[in-house]
Scaffold this active site. Sequence first.
Site, PDB file in Angstrom:
ATOM      1  CB  SER A 118     -13.232  12.287  48.025  1.00 26.70           C
ATOM      2  OG  SER A 118     -12.051  11.957  47.353  1.00 26.70           O
ATOM      3  N   GLY A 119     -10.907  14.542  49.166  1.00 22.39           N
ATOM      4  CA  GLY A 119     -10.103  15.710  48.814  1.00 22.39           C
ATOM      5  C   GLY A 119     -10.112  16.797  49.866  1.00 22.39           C
ATOM      6  CB  THR A 174      -5.390  10.710  53.765  1.00 22.02           C
ATOM      7  OG1 THR A 174      -6.522   9.953  53.322  1.00 22.02           O
ATOM      8  CG2 THR A 174      -4.184   9.804  53.861  1.00 22.02           C
ATOM      9  CG  ASN A 217      -8.178  13.392  46.990  1.00 24.68           C
ATOM     10  OD1 ASN A 217      -7.112  13.875  46.666  1.00 24.68           O
ATOM     11  ND2 ASN A 217      -8.383  12.825  48.160  1.00 24.68           N
ATOM     12  CB  SER A 262      -9.880   9.609  46.488  1.00 34.52           C
ATOM     13  OG  SER A 262     -11.071   9.294  47.170  1.00 34.52           O
ATOM     14  CB  SER A 263      -9.064   7.046  51.623  1.00 34.36           C
ATOM     15  OG  SER A 263      -7.875   7.627  52.048  1.00 34.36           O
ATOM     16  N   GLY A 323     -16.543  10.750  53.894  1.00 40.63           N
ATOM     17  CA  GLY A 323     -17.589  11.695  54.262  1.00 40.63           C
ATOM     18  C   GLY A 323     -18.852  11.452  53.447  1.00 40.63           C
ATOM     19  CD  GLU A 359     -18.259   9.282  48.158  1.00 43.40           C
ATOM     20  OE1 GLU A 359     -18.912   8.541  47.400  1.00 43.40           O
ATOM     21  OE2 GLU A 359     -17.025   9.228  48.262  1.00 43.40           O
TER      22      GLU A 359
END
Length: 1028
Positions: free
Chosen positions: A107-108, A112, A157, A160-161, A389, A391
């Site tokens: 994330s980050g 995206t 992030n 973040s998605s 990704g 985590e």
Amino acid sequence: MESALTARDRVGVQDFVLLENYNSEATFIENLRRRFRENLIYTYIGSVLVSVNPYKELEIYSKQQMERYRGVSFYEISPHIYAISDNTYRAMRTERRDQCILISGESGAGKTEASKKILLYFAVTCPTNNHMVTLGDRLLQSNPVLEAFGNAKTLRNDNSSRFGKYMDIQFDFKGATMGGHILNYLLEKSRVVHQNHGERNFHIFYQLLDGGDDDLLNTLNLERNPHSYRYLVKGSCARVSSISDKNNWRVVRKALDVIGFTAEEVQKLLNIIASVLHLGNTLFGEGEEGETYIITETQLSNAAKLLGVDGSALKEALTHKKLTAKGEEMISPLNFEQAVSARDALAKAVYGRTFNWLVEKINQSLALKEEIYHSSKDASVIGLLDIYGFEVLQHNSFEQFCINYCNEKLQQLFIELTLRSEQEEYETEGIAWETVQYFDNKIICDLIEEKHKGIISILDEECLRPGETCDISFLEKLEDIVGGHPHFITHKLANGKTRRVMSREEFRLLHYAGEVNYNVNGFLDKNNDLLNRNLKEVMCQSENQILSHCFRREEVIDQKRPEMAASQFKNSLMKLMEILMSKEPSYVRCIKPNDTKQPGRFDEVLVRHQVKYLGLMENLRVRRAGFAYRRRFEAFLQRYKPLCPETWPNWNGKLADGVSALVNHLGYKPEEYKLGRSKIFIRFPKTLFATEDALEAKKPEIALTLQKSWRGYRERANYQRIRHAVIVIQSGWRGMKARRRAKRRREAAQLIRRFIKGFICRHEEYCDDNDYFLDHVRCSFLKHLRKNLPRSVLDKSWPTPPALLVEASEHLQMLHMRNMVIKYCRRVQPEWKKQMMQKVVASEIFKDQKGSYPHSVGRLFLDTRLEREQISLKVLQTLGSEKVQYGVAVIKYDRRGFKPRPRQLLLTNSFAVLVDRTKIKQRLDYAALRGVSVSSLCDGMVVLHMPWEDNKQKGDAVLHCSHVIELVTKLAMMASKTNYVNINPGCIRFGVSRTKEGIIDFVRGSELKVAKGKRGHLLVTAPQISAT
């Protein structure tokens, strides 16, 4: 790519495959650091693109950059997201095989943004027409909508998605976009009801509160302050300086319009979002006997209204549950904790299912249009996977377990497809394949997903087991069944050193990327993900079309238990693997350089952590197991031919022989290279670097030779060309000039002679003496006429003809007028003809008599002012075969008391009806209509005069309509009573009863007012409307 090899000491290598010490993680990270320092955020590992988030805007995404990478070979210029986009697109077109791009990272890390850049590249560079431009806009605008509903601020992030996304983009045989489809995976629904400290709920909640106008918020019963809602303050981070919720709200609203959401659908969608906030503010109390009751009735009623359900039924469902035992249903009260859980479960289910509906709606907008493309057989597809990704958090739960399982499957697919593509290339080129040693993570995938023995199967079994179950019993069952697995550890099974860092509620999995501890608390609840049956029953009865679509009645009727969340995710992941296996993959691995989002800062520990979790070193070892560098013969020979006398300046034989002669001259050893059927394979980067250095040393000599030869050739050729050109031009020009002069003089003399003779004989009959002059007169008039023809049927001007052309001029004028009339009539469409007929009738009735008539001239008359959905189905059934030709909302004033009542006036072919919701209040037969009265002012009053003798007609109707000109015109035309319209300047009299008359007085004022005046008259104050 070779052009940047000389700068490798400063900016590193563009392809990690060319690293000499490719097994060293430190060397790998140092190469990333060098390139990051120079704002070179992209690097290859063979065909894999590694992207480092710069946390700032770089001038490398312009349209000129897109054109630079368009149609260029993958390795010709520096690495870029556009290069992998173009390579995928060209492979799809040339090989006619479906492609996919897999984007992964923390994330980050910029996943995206990478997917946006790829979509933008396709939208700008692919062939387009009007439909494709619209489709491209919808593809791009789907991103802000999905981000608003599926993204949130986290500690790592700000955008973040919180879901996985796979998008298929369909292309036709010309390479133009023709459709799209989105699959979403594992939305983090728990974020709706809980956020960690420093995190926020999904963006849409804050965007609605900050960007929605006051009227909208009042409609939704919302306050603008996000701190007023419990679901938005769990993370203590309702406001973020780097996020403009107001601007993002405008972007989302525009995107919804572009995608094709109707105003009604948007309103229903926002009702659901607001209902979730009201649900969060619904609080419970606990009685003396343990019974639960609702404290905040207002919040509950707001939620029920917005959800479109009965408030009492929702209240009952939140505080009681329905049980079925031996075919009998029983109602059991919920305790305080159960009621809170039921409320949160409802909020999560409503939001999660609405998100699925949103994706489905976007898919309908992106779907292949059959009326444009009759068949999709020729369609090719590029898939785009933007998924979470690996985590590893301080507290890892069910969501991290699913995310890391997904990454295990993707890593397994990645290694398998990379090895397969390597092996296929070797076999194609006739190079012996060497077995590659790598870590096969199938053992971990089997530990998680194996039937009956895997962790997911054990979790499902524990959820379904009768009796008391809990997360600890699930952990104990894991220890019994998979306790001996080498990649599974618990506190009970661990050694003393490991026990000190593990709690008794955790189990550890040894993933391909490292060890992760998972806390089992909440695993069973999140896997069940169930709603109480009575809550489902309430939601199935919702009047909100979105919710009625999301909550099917079959769910309540069907006694079969729905699939568990982990199994659903496993099955959807299996389908995703099948999709990806059927396509040619490309990879983008995203890395974030630091946790503070600072540009220019490179955190080596964090980057090393991601390199490990992304499996980049594993991928590099697989790619370097054979040969580090490979190029087609023509490319290799074209670049390095100056290094060998036999191949310089041109090689005329077979390419393979030329490459062989070149490498022999350079002194390559047999173990350093292999020649395939169309490519040369070089094993060691140092061999390539030595060749590149030799080329750099040779370049000055080559440049000098080329300059000398070219300058001499250019000057000699230029001199000869100029000399020859001068001679030819001189001789040709002199002769031509003399011939032109003589010819011009002869023709001028003859012309003057004929013109003078014709002028003298101009009044005689047409003959050889005057034919030229008369023809000149005719021609001059016709040329003048051509430039001065009337442009419209209203233009009656016509040039004055000479005497000999008067009759011809009259015929031409008649023909031209007839032609203009025919053209004008052909351009008039049936709809416009109908509009013009109505406007003519309106002009005959109102022109110079009604004050509001000039204002209505420029406005089109609509077929109806009411949508079909606005007319009651019961009324339509009552009308039977009579179709509604026109409908408009009116206000009817009682004849006694003048009380205003909202009505719908519906016109059919033979009568009109006044409707109050579902009931016909008055029928007005056209045959019985005695007249229509309106005032001469700018008001909307109209009186329909009906006979008192007929009881069915109920007397005169006093109405107010905002579109009075349009209404009276259509009524007069349908009733064929255009002469029955009376325009009264001061007042209108109407029948109150058989013997009594009422009066409407009209006066001018600043604004429109209708009220009961003195003497029992209805007083209408009409404003003055300017002619503009």
